[in-house]
Structures are given as structure tokens and as C-alpha cells.
Design an enzyme around this catalytic site. Sequence first.
Site, PDB file in Angstrom:
ATOM      1  N   ILE A   1     -46.314 -73.174 -77.109  1.00 54.06           N
ATOM      2  CA  ILE A   1     -45.572 -74.393 -77.375  1.00 54.06           C
ATOM      3  C   ILE A   1     -44.111 -74.017 -77.537  1.00 54.06           C
ATOM      4  CG2 ILE A   1     -47.467 -75.742 -78.351  1.00 54.06           C
ATOM      5  CD1 ILE A   1     -46.602 -74.969 -81.108  1.00 54.06           C
ATOM      6  N   ASP A   2     -43.236 -74.967 -77.307  1.00 54.03           N
ATOM      7  CA  ASP A   2     -41.811 -74.682 -77.302  1.00 54.03           C
ATOM      8  C   ASP A   2     -41.318 -74.198 -78.670  1.00 54.03           C
ATOM      9  OD1 ASP A   2     -41.674 -75.544 -74.657  1.00 54.03           O
ATOM     10  OD2 ASP A   2     -41.301 -77.617 -75.258  1.00 54.03           O
ATOM     11  N   LYS A   3     -40.199 -73.516 -78.659  1.00 58.35           N
ATOM     12  CA  LYS A   3     -39.605 -72.975 -79.888  1.00 58.35           C
ATOM     13  C   LYS A   3     -39.489 -74.033 -80.980  1.00 58.35           C
ATOM     14  CE  LYS A   3     -35.154 -71.419 -81.708  1.00 58.35           C
ATOM     15  NZ  LYS A   3     -33.721 -71.212 -81.408  1.00 58.35           N
TER      16      LYS A   3
ATOM     17  N   ARG B   1     -42.271 -83.841 -73.318  1.00 56.09           N
ATOM     18  CA  ARG B   1     -40.843 -84.164 -73.391  1.00 56.09           C
ATOM     19  C   ARG B   1     -40.363 -84.847 -72.108  1.00 56.09           C
ATOM     20  NH1 ARG B   1     -38.473 -78.434 -75.217  1.00 56.09           N
ATOM     21  NH2 ARG B   1     -36.508 -79.604 -75.395  1.00 56.09           N
TER      22      ARG B   1
END
Length: 302
Positions: A136-138, A236
Site C-alpha cells: 500500500i502507498d506510503k 486514488r
Amino acid sequence: MSQAYQFTIENEKGRLDKVLVELLPDKTRSHVQQWIKEGDVLVNNASAKPNYQVQPGDAITITEPELVPLDVQAENIPLDIVYEDKDVVVVNKPQGLVVHPSAGHQTGTLVNALMYQVKDLSGINGTIRPGIVHRIDKDTSGLLMVAKNDFAHEKLAAQLKDRTSLREYIALVHGVIPHDKGTIDAPLGRSKADRKKQDIIQDGRPAVTHFRVLERFKDFTLVSLKLETGRTHQIRVHMKYIGYPLAGDPIYGPRKTLAGNGQFLHAKVLGFKHPRTGEFLTFEAPLPALFEETLAELRENR
């Protein structure tokens, strides 16, 4: 130290790689195929291809290569481990923590922390992403599954590919969504205008996101999202595509947004079939404090 195996085929039938997985149940097919490719498997003292059809009396010798030490430094970074057994770890990743090392983040990542906390990570993804099945993204918080051996890694990765795992996210988006639920089915790929971004492109990879409205505010909507696919930046990009970009998103959202530490996106629910027992396990992680505080403020002002 390398390990050697020797077998003589009796009643086994089929492709060499499949037969070897049956003979070595703790090894994965991808593992075995790599051995064959590297010449570590000999059939009657000669190399063979993965699709070689074994014959009664075939003598198979395997010299398992020595493991290459990981070149990523273990770091004592606190982790919220919500579940761990001999095969799997489930981590609740905080917002701001990068999952694996890259050109701009050699240290301080989830992998660095895992290497300190967990001693037996899967090596399938190599020296940079040991044990990491998905990411998963930062600036996205929430649950991640990590494999502790290659057997578990292959089983968990197959569930992601077959879309049988459960991944539910909570997001706060700009705008008031009028309908209660919907599905976004739009292919994703690297943006042709900006190679650092993802975009909806006709020849992209299939991507499907289901959403359900949880709560509406004056200018925002709280939604639950379930992923069928797991493309980079999928939620997103999909939410921006339908006109409701994520609050706080520095890449796909508007400049005027809610103050925070990046997008308000949390991987709340994670479910998967245990790779060894077959039991379906489900985990849930509460929203981060900042997320909850922001929701409280929105409720006061609607």
C-alpha cells in the site's frame, strides 16, 4: 550451506516441475522452476526443462543453491503486528511508512522493520522486498499480509491474482456522492502525460473498485471501498475519475484540501485463506487518530 536431494521416479507421472513440488511439498513451483532454469536440477545426470515428462526409473538430483544474504539493513522500528504464525504476518502499517526500499528510501521502511522483527521472511521477491505479497502507498495506512516462507508467499499471491482475498478500505473524498453505492470498472496504466502517475487508459490493465457511501458531510463523503484488483494507486485514480478525489491526496487530489499527512485512505479490513490450514482469516484495523479527529470536525460543521 547448500542442500542436495536425490529421487528415483517410481509411480509419479507428469511434468518435472509439478512432480518435484509433489516430492518437496514445502517448496513452491516457482522455486522449483528457478532451480531448473539455473541448472540445479539434473535428470539422469543431464539438465532438463520444466515440462519434461518424467519416466519410471529417472534419477533426479537437486542441488539447492545457498541463500544469498539480504542486502537490506534490519532496523529496530516499532511495528503494530496484529497477527503472526509460522507462515504469515499481518501488519497494521502507519501512515508515512514506505513499504519497501527504493532509490529514495533505502532505510526506514516496513521491510527494514520486518527484517528486525521477523527472522524468517519469504525470499520470493528478492533482496529488496522479502516477504511482501502486496503493498500500500506510503501515505495510506492499514493492513498488509506478509509471507514468512515461499510456500505461504505463493499461496497468498495466488489469492490476490484469483481475486479471492478480501480488501476493504475507508476513504474520505471531496464532494457529496448522491448515490449510495457503485462500481468503477476502468483500466489503469502509466500516464502518458506524466510517467510518475497512473491514469485511466484504454489499453491498461483491468481494474475494478466497488464503493459504498458510509456518511455524507457538507463538502465530503466517507466511503467504504472493496478491491477486485490491486493496481498501483487504483482507489486514488478511480475516485478522481468519477469526480470525487481523495481528501489530502497530493498527487491526484485538488490543491485546496483537508490538512493531514497525505490522502485519507485506510486499509481497514483484510481477509484471506490461510496458506496452510485453509481457514479464512479476517482482520480489522481501526482508523488512525488523525482520520478520526478529522471526521469529528466534519460532523460538527455539517
